[in-house]
Scaffold this motif. Structure first.
Motif, PDB file in Angstrom:
ATOM      1  N   VAL A   1       0.823  -1.221   0.000  1.00  0.00           N
ATOM      2  CA  VAL A   1       0.000   0.000   0.000  1.00  0.00           C
ATOM      3  C   VAL A   1       0.851   1.264   0.000  1.00  0.00           C
ATOM      4  CG1 VAL A   1      -1.907  -1.161   1.148  1.00  0.00           C
ATOM      5  CG2 VAL A   1      -0.196  -0.006   2.534  1.00  0.00           C
ATOM      6  N   GLY A   2       2.172   1.108   0.037  1.00  0.00           N
ATOM      7  CA  GLY A   2       3.073   2.243  -0.107  1.00  0.00           C
ATOM      8  C   GLY A   2       3.180   3.162   1.087  1.00  0.00           C
ATOM      9  N   VAL A   3       3.105   2.613   2.298  1.00  0.00           N
ATOM     10  CA  VAL A   3       3.181   3.463   3.482  1.00  0.00           C
ATOM     11  C   VAL A   3       4.488   3.306   4.243  1.00  0.00           C
ATOM     12  CG1 VAL A   3       0.674   3.486   3.775  1.00  0.00           C
ATOM     13  CG2 VAL A   3       2.044   1.738   4.951  1.00  0.00           C
ATOM     14  N   LEU A   4       5.386   2.450   3.760  1.00  0.00           N
ATOM     15  CA  LEU A   4       6.661   2.291   4.460  1.00  0.00           C
ATOM     16  C   LEU A   4       7.439   3.597   4.452  1.00  0.00           C
ATOM     17  CD1 LEU A   4       7.879  -1.231   3.250  1.00  0.00           C
ATOM     18  CD2 LEU A   4       6.755  -0.640   5.409  1.00  0.00           C
ATOM     19  N   ASN A   5       8.211   3.787   5.519  1.00  0.00           N
ATOM     20  CA  ASN A   5       9.015   5.000   5.693  1.00  0.00           C
ATOM     21  C   ASN A   5       8.151   6.255   5.818  1.00  0.00           C
ATOM     22  OD1 ASN A   5      11.730   5.689   6.132  1.00  0.00           O
ATOM     23  ND2 ASN A   5      11.884   6.637   4.113  1.00  0.00           N
ATOM     24  N   THR A   6       7.004   6.101   6.479  1.00  0.00           N
ATOM     25  CA  THR A   6       6.128   7.224   6.814  1.00  0.00           C
ATOM     26  C   THR A   6       5.643   7.028   8.253  1.00  0.00           C
ATOM     27  OG1 THR A   6       4.097   6.118   6.089  1.00  0.00           O
ATOM     28  CG2 THR A   6       5.326   7.373   4.416  1.00  0.00           C
ATOM     29  N   TYR A   7       5.007   8.071   8.797  1.00  0.00           N
ATOM     30  CA  TYR A   7       4.404   7.914  10.119  1.00  0.00           C
ATOM     31  C   TYR A   7       3.343   6.822  10.107  1.00  0.00           C
ATOM     32  CZ  TYR A   7       6.590  12.124  12.071  1.00  0.00           C
ATOM     33  OH  TYR A   7       7.487  13.033  12.549  1.00  0.00           O
TER      34      TYR A   7
END
Length: 280
Positions: A137-143
């Motif tokens: 889902v492309g949320v790695l390396n984010t809050y």
């Protein structure tokens, strides 16, 4: 003779002695950590034992902590992540726990069994599928990567459910007669009465996620997003050698907010845990 006549029973003395020894054993690493944060490097590796330093190096160690690495940014990240996780957990866990405690529906016991199974699963077991999900889902390396694995807490559902079961059903029936919806009962009736459980769960949640190193080590590599445990690893260097004075100073600063929070809320914490186990 009883304690009222000036004598203390041997069992009482033994019980207090065990408690004191256990407390000392638990506190020893923290005391040693603070002691090392006050010493220069040559005293840290000295063969002789000394709790207090011969040369006080506290100012240098703590100043270096605040200047050589963005420790305050790490701690701010920890506050943001813990606050978001706790808020979402309460928003989800409270209605779920109310349904399991006060509503009658088919499959309720099976759902509660799944909650108990969730309590048994260690975080490490789910790390790989959660990492793949975060990547997909492309949320790695984010809050969001630091938050989404923990938005549903089996422990929170269990604790609130146990506490809600200790609240008389007559209160719920009276609220329904007054025209309150089930969600209104949760937030306007149940949660204010369950405030000790909320505080107890908040302490558990904040301590767990403030100290979490395993998942952030997997989910983020941007220094601007690192929470405190991952951030203080900046003082650990395998090539040039770990600088233990600043490392212990950083660890002391990171632990301090948790100690203050627990001391401020310990009465409600104990009450919440005690009442949360009243009914099965």
């Amino acid at each position: 003779m009883s304690a009222a006549h000036g004598f203390v029973r041997p069992a009482t003395i033994a019980r207090h002695a065990v408690l004191l020894l256990t407390a000392a054993f638990i506190m020893l690493p923290f005391v040693w950590m603070v002691s090392l944060s006050l010493k220069p490097s040559d005293e840290i590796f000295r063969a002789s034992f000394s709790l207090l330093p011969d040369q006080w190096y506290a100012l240098e160690n703590y100043k270096r902590v605040l200047t050589s690495a963005p420790l305050l940014r790490y701690m701010l990240n920890g506050v943001i992540v813990c606050a978001v996780i706790l808020t979402v957990q309460i928003l989800i866990c409270a209605p779920c726990a109310y349904a399991l405690a006060k509503l009658e529906f088919r499959g309720r016991d099976a759902l509660f069994a799944l909650v108990l199974i969730g309590l048994l699963l260690p975080q490490q077991v789910l790390a790989l599928p959660l990492f793949i999900l975060g990547y997909s889902v492309g949320v790695l390396n984010t809050y969001a990567a630091l938050v989404f694995p923990f938005v549903v807490s089996p422990f929170g559902i269990f604790l609130f459910r146990q506490f809600f079961r200790s609240i008389p059903d007559d209160i719920v029936h009276a609220a329904r007669l007054d025209g309150l919806s089930e969600l209104a009962i949760v937030w306007r009736i149940m949660m204010p009465m369950a405030m000790p459980a909320v505080i107890a769960f908040s302490i558990f949640s904040i301590v767990s996620h403030w100290n979490d190193l395993f998942w952030p080590l997997i989910a983020v590599n941007d220094q601007r997003l690192m929470p405190p445990p991952l951030g203080i690893m900046a003082f650990k260097n395998e090539e040039t050698g770990t600088d233990y004075g600043p490392l212990m100073a950083a660890s002391s600063l990171v632990v301090l907010p948790l100690i203050v929070a627990f001391l401020a809320a310990q009465r409600w914490f104990v009450e919440g845990i005690a009442k949360g186990g009243v009914k099965g």
